[in-house]
Design a protein around this motif. Structure first.
Motif, PDB file in Angstrom:
ATOM      1  N   LYS A   3       0.855  -1.182   0.000  1.00  0.00           N
ATOM      2  CA  LYS A   3       0.000   0.000   0.000  1.00  0.00           C
ATOM      3  C   LYS A   3       0.892   1.234   0.000  1.00  0.00           C
ATOM      4  N   GLU A   4       0.540   2.211  -0.816  1.00  0.00           N
ATOM      5  CA  GLU A   4       1.340   3.416  -0.904  1.00  0.00           C
ATOM      6  C   GLU A   4       1.304   4.185   0.410  1.00  0.00           C
ATOM      7  N   HIS A   5       2.326   4.974   0.648  1.00  0.00           N
ATOM      8  CA  HIS A   5       2.408   5.775   1.872  1.00  0.00           C
ATOM      9  C   HIS A   5       1.389   6.908   1.814  1.00  0.00           C
ATOM     10  N   ILE A   6       0.622   7.058   2.877  1.00  0.00           N
ATOM     11  CA  ILE A   6      -0.399   8.099   2.945  1.00  0.00           C
ATOM     12  C   ILE A   6      -0.012   9.068   4.054  1.00  0.00           C
ATOM     13  N   ASP A   7      -0.031  10.364   3.742  1.00  0.00           N
ATOM     14  CA  ASP A   7       0.231  11.385   4.751  1.00  0.00           C
ATOM     15  C   ASP A   7      -1.094  11.793   5.377  1.00  0.00           C
ATOM     16  N   TYR A   8      -1.253  11.491   6.653  1.00  0.00           N
ATOM     17  CA  TYR A   8      -2.470  11.831   7.372  1.00  0.00           C
ATOM     18  C   TYR A   8      -2.319  13.202   8.010  1.00  0.00           C
ATOM     19  N   LEU A   9      -3.320  14.053   7.824  1.00  0.00           N
ATOM     20  CA  LEU A   9      -3.333  15.353   8.479  1.00  0.00           C
ATOM     21  C   LEU A   9      -3.812  15.214   9.920  1.00  0.00           C
ATOM     22  N   TRP A  10      -4.666  14.217  10.158  1.00  0.00           N
ATOM     23  CA  TRP A  10      -5.205  13.952  11.489  1.00  0.00           C
ATOM     24  C   TRP A  10      -5.635  12.502  11.569  1.00  0.00           C
ATOM     25  N   THR A  11      -5.416  11.892  12.697  1.00  0.00           N
ATOM     26  CA  THR A  11      -5.949  10.556  12.976  1.00  0.00           C
ATOM     27  C   THR A  11      -6.535  10.581  14.380  1.00  0.00           C
ATOM     28  N   GLY A  12      -7.563   9.795  14.579  1.00  0.00           N
ATOM     29  CA  GLY A  12      -8.183   9.722  15.886  1.00  0.00           C
ATOM     30  C   GLY A  12      -8.994   8.455  16.017  1.00  0.00           C
ATOM     31  N   LYS A  13      -9.308   8.133  17.256  1.00  0.00           N
ATOM     32  CA  LYS A  13     -10.144   6.977  17.549  1.00  0.00           C
ATOM     33  C   LYS A  13     -11.441   7.456  18.170  1.00  0.00           C
ATOM     34  N   LYS A  14     -12.463   6.629  18.026  1.00  0.00           N
ATOM     35  CA  LYS A  14     -13.713   6.883  18.721  1.00  0.00           C
ATOM     36  C   LYS A  14     -13.425   6.717  20.210  1.00  0.00           C
ATOM     37  N   CYS A  15     -13.757   7.738  20.975  1.00  0.00           N
ATOM     38  CA  CYS A  15     -13.532   7.682  22.414  1.00  0.00           C
ATOM     39  C   CYS A  15     -14.755   7.087  23.090  1.00  0.00           C
ATOM     40  N   ILE A  17     -15.797   5.205  27.091  1.00  0.00           N
ATOM     41  CA  ILE A  17     -16.023   5.602  28.474  1.00  0.00           C
ATOM     42  C   ILE A  17     -14.902   6.510  29.000  1.00  0.00           C
ATOM     43  N   PHE A  18     -15.283   7.563  29.659  1.00  0.00           N
ATOM     44  CA  PHE A  18     -14.378   8.568  30.228  1.00  0.00           C
ATOM     45  C   PHE A  18     -13.488   9.223  29.177  1.00  0.00           C
ATOM     46  N   GLY A  19     -13.922   9.228  27.913  1.00  0.00           N
ATOM     47  CA  GLY A  19     -13.163   9.874  26.852  1.00  0.00           C
ATOM     48  C   GLY A  19     -11.917   9.128  26.439  1.00  0.00           C
ATOM     49  N   LEU A  20     -11.815   7.876  26.823  1.00  0.00           N
ATOM     50  CA  LEU A  20     -10.633   7.081  26.473  1.00  0.00           C
ATOM     51  C   LEU A  20     -10.803   6.456  25.082  1.00  0.00           C
ATOM     52  N   PRO A  21      -9.745   6.449  24.288  1.00  0.00           N
ATOM     53  CA  PRO A  21      -9.835   5.898  22.926  1.00  0.00           C
ATOM     54  C   PRO A  21      -9.724   4.370  22.905  1.00  0.00           C
ATOM     55  N   ILE A  22     -10.643   3.711  23.600  1.00  0.00           N
ATOM     56  CA  ILE A  22     -10.648   2.244  23.660  1.00  0.00           C
ATOM     57  C   ILE A  22     -11.717   1.774  22.677  1.00  0.00           C
ATOM     58  N   SER A  23     -11.344   1.687  21.423  1.00  0.00           N
ATOM     59  CA  SER A  23     -12.317   1.348  20.385  1.00  0.00           C
ATOM     60  C   SER A  23     -11.579   0.817  19.165  1.00  0.00           C
ATOM     61  N   PHE A  24     -12.293   0.059  18.357  1.00  0.00           N
ATOM     62  CA  PHE A  24     -11.722  -0.420  17.097  1.00  0.00           C
ATOM     63  C   PHE A  24     -12.191   0.433  15.926  1.00  0.00           C
ATOM     64  N   THR A  25     -12.694   1.631  16.228  1.00  0.00           N
ATOM     65  CA  THR A  25     -13.098   2.581  15.195  1.00  0.00           C
ATOM     66  C   THR A  25     -12.037   3.665  15.123  1.00  0.00           C
ATOM     67  N   ARG A  26     -11.475   3.846  13.925  1.00  0.00           N
ATOM     68  CA  ARG A  26     -10.440   4.866  13.703  1.00  0.00           C
ATOM     69  C   ARG A  26     -10.872   5.795  12.596  1.00  0.00           C
ATOM     70  N   TYR A  27     -10.494   7.047  12.732  1.00  0.00           N
ATOM     71  CA  TYR A  27     -10.794   8.061  11.728  1.00  0.00           C
ATOM     72  C   TYR A  27      -9.481   8.662  11.236  1.00  0.00           C
ATOM     73  N   PHE A  28      -9.425   8.933   9.930  1.00  0.00           N
ATOM     74  CA  PHE A  28      -8.243   9.533   9.315  1.00  0.00           C
ATOM     75  C   PHE A  28      -8.700  10.665   8.401  1.00  0.00           C
ATOM     76  N   ARG A  65     -18.947  16.021  25.940  1.00  0.00           N
ATOM     77  CA  ARG A  65     -18.364  17.337  26.230  1.00  0.00           C
ATOM     78  C   ARG A  65     -17.560  17.320  27.529  1.00  0.00           C
ATOM     79  N   LEU A  66     -17.993  16.537  28.521  1.00  0.00           N
ATOM     80  CA  LEU A  66     -17.259  16.435  29.786  1.00  0.00           C
ATOM     81  C   LEU A  66     -15.811  16.001  29.574  1.00  0.00           C
ATOM     82  N   PHE A  67     -15.565  15.204  28.534  1.00  0.00           N
ATOM     83  CA  PHE A  67     -14.233  14.651  28.291  1.00  0.00           C
ATOM     84  C   PHE A  67     -13.576  15.236  27.040  1.00  0.00           C
ATOM     85  N   GLY A  68     -14.049  16.416  26.600  1.00  0.00           N
ATOM     86  CA  GLY A  68     -13.436  17.105  25.472  1.00  0.00           C
ATOM     87  C   GLY A  68     -13.703  16.451  24.128  1.00  0.00           C
ATOM     88  N   CYS A  69     -14.838  15.753  24.016  1.00  0.00           N
ATOM     89  CA  CYS A  69     -15.181  15.055  22.781  1.00  0.00           C
ATOM     90  C   CYS A  69     -16.439  15.646  22.157  1.00  0.00           C
TER      91      CYS A  69
END
Length: 138
Positions: A3-15, A17-28, A65-69
């Motif tokens: 797979k070709e190299h992709i430059d991501y401007l932002w990556t994140g996970k679905k947060c 409980i308590f705003g923790l990124p414990i999920s198998f959902t990722r956003y790029f 909102r309590l956890f900055g999400c």
């Protein structure tokens, strides 16, 4: 074949409980696309070309909102994915601004503006009010 190299401007996970990124959902976010990847054993990726975005909405539910999400809803002219939710992402204002910035860059590159993204049902050859060109004055 790799797979070709992709430059991501932002990556994140679905947060979760308590705003923790414990999920198998990722956003790029890349310069051209928003990519949503779901799953652990079976992985599904959905892509939306940024220039096809017609609108977006930012929702800030109390517990996120309590956890900055927050949740960013993207509306697009994409045939497969008309509405996509980026659920419970950290720093939603910054991510929303990044999408706006890339949207304007891509639209400028392709010479596309909001009126160009309107559906065919709204296109009446410049006749937005439904009036005819008949002159009624005698």
């Amino acid at each position: 074949m790799g797979k070709e190299h992709i430059d991501y401007l932002w990556t994140g996970k679905k947060c979760t409980i308590f705003g923790l990124p414990i999920s198998f959902t990722r956003y790029f976010i890349t310069e051209k696309k928003i990519i949503c990847r779901y799953g652990f054993f079976n992985i599904v990726e959905e892509e939306i070309n940024i220039y096809k975005i017609t609108d977006k909405k930012l929702t800030l539910p109390f517990f996120q909102r309590l956890f900055g999400c927050g949740t960013i809803t993207v509306f697009s002219k994409d045939t497969d994915t008309r509405v996509k939710d980026l659920v419970s992402v950290k720093n939603p204002y910054e991510v929303s601004e990044l999408i706006d910035k890339q949207l304007n860059i891509e639209r400028d590159k392709y010479g596309i503006r909001g009126r160009d993204m309107m559906s065919d049902s709204h296109d009446h050859d410049g006749d937005d009010c439904g009036c005819s060109d008949v002159d009624t004055a005698e």
